[in-house]
Design a protein around this motif. Sequence first.
Motif, short mmCIF file in Angstrom:
data_model
loop_
_atom_site.label_atom_id
_atom_site.label_comp_id
_atom_site.label_asym_id
_atom_site.label_seq_id
_atom_site.Cartn_x
_atom_site.Cartn_y
_atom_site.Cartn_z
N ILE A 3 0.87 -1.17 0.00
CA ILE A 3 0.00 0.00 0.00
C ILE A 3 0.91 1.22 0.00
O ILE A 3 1.75 1.37 0.88
N ILE A 25 -1.59 -6.30 0.90
CA ILE A 25 -2.90 -5.93 0.39
C ILE A 25 -3.21 -6.75 -0.86
O ILE A 25 -2.29 -7.16 -1.57
N SER A 27 -4.67 -6.30 -4.31
CA SER A 27 -4.94 -5.14 -5.16
C SER A 27 -6.17 -5.30 -6.05
O SER A 27 -6.58 -4.38 -6.72
N MET A 31 -10.33 -0.27 -1.78
CA MET A 31 -10.08 0.07 -0.39
C MET A 31 -10.79 1.38 -0.11
O MET A 31 -11.12 2.11 -1.03
N THR A 32 -11.04 1.65 1.16
CA THR A 32 -11.73 2.88 1.54
C THR A 32 -10.85 3.65 2.52
O THR A 32 -10.39 3.10 3.52
N LEU A 42 -8.06 3.29 7.04
CA LEU A 42 -7.96 2.58 5.76
C LEU A 42 -8.53 1.18 5.97
O LEU A 42 -8.07 0.44 6.84
N TYR A 44 -9.29 -2.34 3.91
CA TYR A 44 -8.87 -3.00 2.68
C TYR A 44 -8.90 -4.52 2.84
O TYR A 44 -9.08 -5.04 3.93
N GLN A 45 -8.72 -5.20 1.73
CA GLN A 45 -8.66 -6.65 1.72
C GLN A 45 -7.20 -7.05 1.86
O GLN A 45 -6.38 -6.71 1.02
N TRP A 97 -18.72 -6.22 3.68
CA TRP A 97 -18.00 -6.97 2.66
C TRP A 97 -18.81 -8.20 2.28
O TRP A 97 -19.73 -8.59 2.98
#
Length: 178
Positions: A3, A25, A27, A31-32, A42, A44-45, A97
């Motif tokens: 990231i 991460i 990609s 992501m928020t 942040l 994210y997955q 999610w």
Amino acid sequence: VRIMGVKSTDGGRSWSDHFRIGDEITSTFPMTLLECQGRLHLIYQGRGYESIEIVHIYSDDNGETWSAPVPISPVDDYAGQWPEASIDSSGFLVACWKDYKYGSGGGGFFGDILMNYSIDNGETWYGEIQVTEEHSSRTSAIKVDGRNIYVAYEDIRNGGGWMAGEIYFRKSSDREQS
């Protein structure tokens, strides 16, 4: 995948050099990045768990340093995907999610929408809440406003396959107590 970030301190007229925020991460999914009371969040997955999970990190110094990653989806054998998040001015932070934990449909590409929330600006997470139960959801969006949580999601429960999903909507007026 790493990231990386950039920042501007003059309203976007100029930008810093790229800097590293974190690792692990995935990609493929969005992501928020959110801000509340001077704290950047942040969602994210992330990798590095039994499966791919939804992860939260935060920064209290404008992105100079970041907290250790905290998985907010259940750490299990089922991937959390397509994270979305929202926060209000009080620090009520919600994330949702898609997850396969309770089953999958549509050839294995659809699951259920799950969510987790924090009432203290990301310090404490309260645990998984199952928003859908049909195993036919894929993407979602979430918005929080005071005691209200709004979730919209794509669902194929009425047939039609991949490209014929419908948009469903759920609202809780008591912070997902009902």
